[in-house]
Design a protein around this motif. Structure first.
Motif, PDB file in Angstrom:
ATOM      1  N   PRO A 111       0.837  -1.208   0.000  1.00 37.46           N
ATOM      2  CA  PRO A 111       0.000   0.000   0.000  1.00 37.46           C
ATOM      3  C   PRO A 111       0.875   1.263   0.000  1.00 37.46           C
ATOM      4  N   PRO A 112       0.355   2.373  -0.544  1.00 41.57           N
ATOM      5  CA  PRO A 112       1.139   3.614  -0.581  1.00 41.57           C
ATOM      6  C   PRO A 112       1.404   4.142   0.826  1.00 41.57           C
ATOM      7  N   TYR A 113       2.483   4.914   0.943  1.00 38.92           N
ATOM      8  CA  TYR A 113       2.806   5.536   2.228  1.00 38.92           C
ATOM      9  C   TYR A 113       1.645   6.409   2.703  1.00 38.92           C
ATOM     10  N   VAL A 114       1.126   7.265   1.815  1.00 33.72           N
ATOM     11  CA  VAL A 114       0.012   8.153   2.162  1.00 33.72           C
ATOM     12  C   VAL A 114      -0.931   8.285   0.971  1.00 33.72           C
ATOM     13  N   GLN A 115      -2.170   8.668   1.278  1.00 33.10           N
ATOM     14  CA  GLN A 115      -3.179   8.957   0.266  1.00 33.10           C
ATOM     15  C   GLN A 115      -3.870  10.252   0.661  1.00 33.10           C
TER      16      GLN A 115
END
Length: 169
Positions: A111-115
Motif C-alpha cells: 500500500p502507498p505511504y500516504v493517500q
C-alpha cells in the motif's frame, strides 16, 4: 552504453525543461535535442582498434564500422501538461529534492505511504524518489492532512516539483 540507459535519459530529458543534452562516456557520445514535440537521439561509438588487450576486445572488434557511424533517431511524444494548481494559498507543497522517479509505496504490491485524506506529521515518510539507483525517502516536512497527491506512481519528477499538497494543522 546500453539501450535501457539511453531510454532512461530520454525519459528524464522529456520530463525536464532541458532542450539539448550531450553526454560523453567511455568513448560513446550521446546527444539529445528537443524540437517540435520530439527528441532526436544520436549515439556515436568510437571505432575499436584491432588490439588484443583484454578478452572482450575481439568481440568489440567484430562490430561492423557502418553501425558505429549510423546515428540512431528515437522519437518520443511530449509529456501531457502538468496538473492544474489549486488556488488555496494556505496549502503546503511537499516538493521533490531531486530529479528521479516517484514511488508512492515502499515496494511494488504494497500500500502507498500516504493517500489524500491521510494525517501526517513532519517526520512521516510520504514517498520515495529514486535517483541513480538510490531510493531516497521523502518526509512530509509539516504536520497536517494530505489534500492531494500531484504525481502518479512511477512518474519522473524534477527538482522542486510539487508532489503533495498538505493542509497544515
Amino acid at each position: 552504453m546500453k539501450i535501457h540507459e539511453i531510454r532512461e535519459i530520454i525519459k528524464l530529458i522529456d520530463q525536464s525543461s532541458i532542450n539539448e543534452f550531450k553526454l560523453e562516456t567511455e568513448g560513446a557520445k550521446v546527444t539529445l535535442r528537443k524540437s517540435s514535440g520530439t527528441e532526436t537521439v544520436v549515439v556515436t561509438q568510437p571505432v575499436v582498434q584491432a588490439q588484443v588487450a583484454a578478452p572482450a576486445a575481439p568481440v568489440q572488434a567484430a562490430a561492423p564500422a557502418a553501425v558505429q557511424a549510423a546515428p540512431v533517431a528515437v522519437e518520443a511524444p511530449k509529456a501531457a501538461a502538468s496538473a492544474p494548481a489549486l488556488d488555496d494559498a494556505n496549502l503546503h507543497k511537499i516538493v521533490s529534492p531531486m530529479v528521479g522517479t516517484f514511488y508512492s509505496a515502499p515496494e511494488p504490491g504494497k500500500p502507498p505511504y500516504v493517500q489524500a485524506g491521510d494525517k501526517v506529521n513532519a517526520s512521516k515518510v510520504v514517498c520515495i524518489v529514486e535517483a541513480m539507483k538510490l531510493f531516497n525517502e521523502i518526509e512530509a516536512e509539516v504536520s497536517g492532512e494530505i489534500v492531494k497527491v500531484l504525481v502518479e506512481d512511477g512518474q519522473l519528477v524534477e527538482y522542486g516539483q510539487a508532489l503533495f499538497l498538505v493542509k497544515p494543522e
